[in-house]
Design an enzyme around this catalytic site. Structure first.
Site, PDB file in Angstrom:
ATOM      1  N   HIS A   1       2.037   2.005  12.291  1.00 40.35           N
ATOM      2  CA  HIS A   1       1.856   3.462  12.158  1.00 40.35           C
ATOM      3  C   HIS A   1       0.572   3.915  12.862  1.00 40.35           C
ATOM      4  CE1 HIS A   1       5.249   3.237   9.415  1.00 40.35           C
ATOM      5  NE2 HIS A   1       4.643   2.187   8.892  1.00 40.35           N
TER       6      HIS A   1
ATOM      7  N   GLU B   1      -0.797   3.987   4.628  1.00 35.99           N
ATOM      8  CA  GLU B   1      -0.466   2.709   5.254  1.00 35.99           C
ATOM      9  C   GLU B   1      -1.189   2.530   6.576  1.00 35.99           C
ATOM     10  OE1 GLU B   1       3.478   0.094   6.593  1.00 35.99           O
ATOM     11  OE2 GLU B   1       3.709   2.151   5.850  1.00 35.99           O
TER      12      GLU B   1
ATOM     13  N   HIS C   1       1.952  -4.409   8.352  1.00 31.70           N
ATOM     14  CA  HIS C   1       2.476  -3.263   7.614  1.00 31.70           C
ATOM     15  C   HIS C   1       2.181  -3.385   6.125  1.00 31.70           C
ATOM     16  CE1 HIS C   1       5.025  -1.054  10.605  1.00 31.70           C
ATOM     17  NE2 HIS C   1       4.824  -2.173  11.273  1.00 31.70           N
TER      18      HIS C   1
ATOM     19  N   GLU D   1       4.593  -7.685   5.764  1.00 36.31           N
ATOM     20  CA  GLU D   1       4.474  -6.664   4.713  1.00 36.31           C
ATOM     21  C   GLU D   1       3.447  -7.201   3.715  1.00 36.31           C
ATOM     22  OE1 GLU D   1       5.661  -3.788   4.843  1.00 36.31           O
ATOM     23  OE2 GLU D   1       7.688  -3.732   5.694  1.00 36.31           O
TER      24      GLU D   1
END
Length: 356
Positions: free
Chosen positions: A179, A194, A256, A320
């Site tokens: 992002h 995030e 992430h 993640e």
């Protein structure tokens, strides 16, 4: 007659149940508030006094300094929970820097108190208290005393990236902070985004890898879109892939944070593209190091058809790190010490992939 006996039986059973003392209220002490003050002993020595107020007496607790970083006091409170209070609190800044709380397996609360100096067995104490105020406050308190012994040996700055993990000379590694720019990614319950977490972890990771000889390429080096603001997902993700492909990278690592509508969702997971043997090796090595470090729920290693995994010309993984939508894990992701620990774990996994 039968119905009368049945009603009497049910009524007697209800009386018995009400007569049994409440186990849950006695067992689960909920932390309602965290407060601190700087006090002075009768000998003129200043100390930090921290109180964790609870709704029930605390019966079992312990505290020890971290042997790997003596500026951290790690404590546990058994049979305790946390309300909606923040999981992090800044402290006085001179003796203590901050306190971090997390629930562990609904069984106890674990906390870290970060200090400005190295702790010894005689520089802290933890004890229970009870105040006869209007609401009869219970809880535990922690006192930190340095008696002026801060000195140059303080490990408060131990959060650095000069960590030796192995020789990565000649390896080109692309790091992709997920992002950024117009895309915040998922947002935690306290508003941490995030894109902030992934960039902080990626920066730490890049510094560690560089200090161990790797040539590191970042898809973004600030809070920006890689392709353009509000671009399509395909254009944005392809721009990230292009960075790694142009650099002829040996591996591509995308960082992430996970998210879910249920805030209880938790844990760490690492993905690779199906059929990529080296992608699986890399994902497995990183996942193992992360779980060994953060002790979060192990959601395992899985295949996925994510764009950056499918279109990268080199072995690629998507990590993640934790669930930003989980109260405890958002607090970890927004904490500088934990960001560094995530980065160190990923770096150790990368080194294991190349040199293991």
């Amino acid at each position: 007659m039968f119905f009368l006996l049945k009603k009497l039986f049910i009524f007697s059973l209800m009386l018995m149940l009400f007569a049994i003392p409440s186990i849950s209220s006695a067992r689960n002490a909920t932390i309602k508030n965290v407060s601190y003050s700087v006090e002075t002993t009768q000998h003129g020595v200043q100390y930090l006094h921290v109180e964790l107020a609870t709704n029930h007496p605390v019966e079992e607790f312990s505290a020890n300094f971290n042997p790997n970083d003596k500026s951290q006091l790690i404590f546990r409170i058994k049979d305790a929970r946390i309300t909606s209070i923040p999981r992090q609190e800044k402290l006085d800044g001179e003796i203590g820097r901050k306190i971090f709380l997390q629930e562990v397996d609904n069984d106890y609360v674990q906390g870290k108190l970060y200090t400005k100096g190295e702790l010894t067995n005689s520089s802290y104490r933890m004890y229970s208290f009870e105040k006869d105020d209007n609401h009869k406050t219970n809880g535990v308190a922690i006192d930190i005393t340095f008696a002026g012994q801060m000195g140059a040996n303080s490990s408060a700055n131990s959060n650095n990236s000069n960590v030796q993990i192995g020789d990565l000379s000649g390896k080109t590694i692309t790091i992709d902070p997920g992002h950024g720019g117009s895309d915040t990614g998922a947002i935690g319950p306290n508003g941490y985004t995030e894109k902030e977490a992934t960039f902080a972890i990626s920066q730490d990771l890049a510094n560690i890898l560089t200090s161990n000889g790797a040539n590191v390429v970042m898809t973004r080096t600030s809070d920006v879109d890689v392709y353009a603001p509000n671009a399509s997902a395909a254009n944005e993700l392809q721009a990230r892939v292009d960075v790694g492909n142009r650099a002829s990278s040996d591996i591509f690592v995308s960082i992430h944070c996970n998210a879910f509508t249920n805030p209880s969702a938790n844990g760490t997971e690492t993905f690779y593209y199906a059929g990529s043997y080296n992608g699986q090796r890399l994902a497995s090595a990183i996942q193992k190091e992360l779980i060994d470090t953060n002790n979060l729920r192990n959601r395992g290693v899985s295949t996925a058809n994510f764009y950056v995994l499918k279109h990268s010309a080199m072995p690629a993984v998507l990590v993640e790190t934790a669930f930003i939508t989980n109260y405890n894990e958002e607090a970890m992701l927004s904490d500088e010490q934990w960001q560094m620990q995530f980065a160190q774990a990923i770096a150790r996994g990368i080194n294991e992939y190349f040199n293991g």
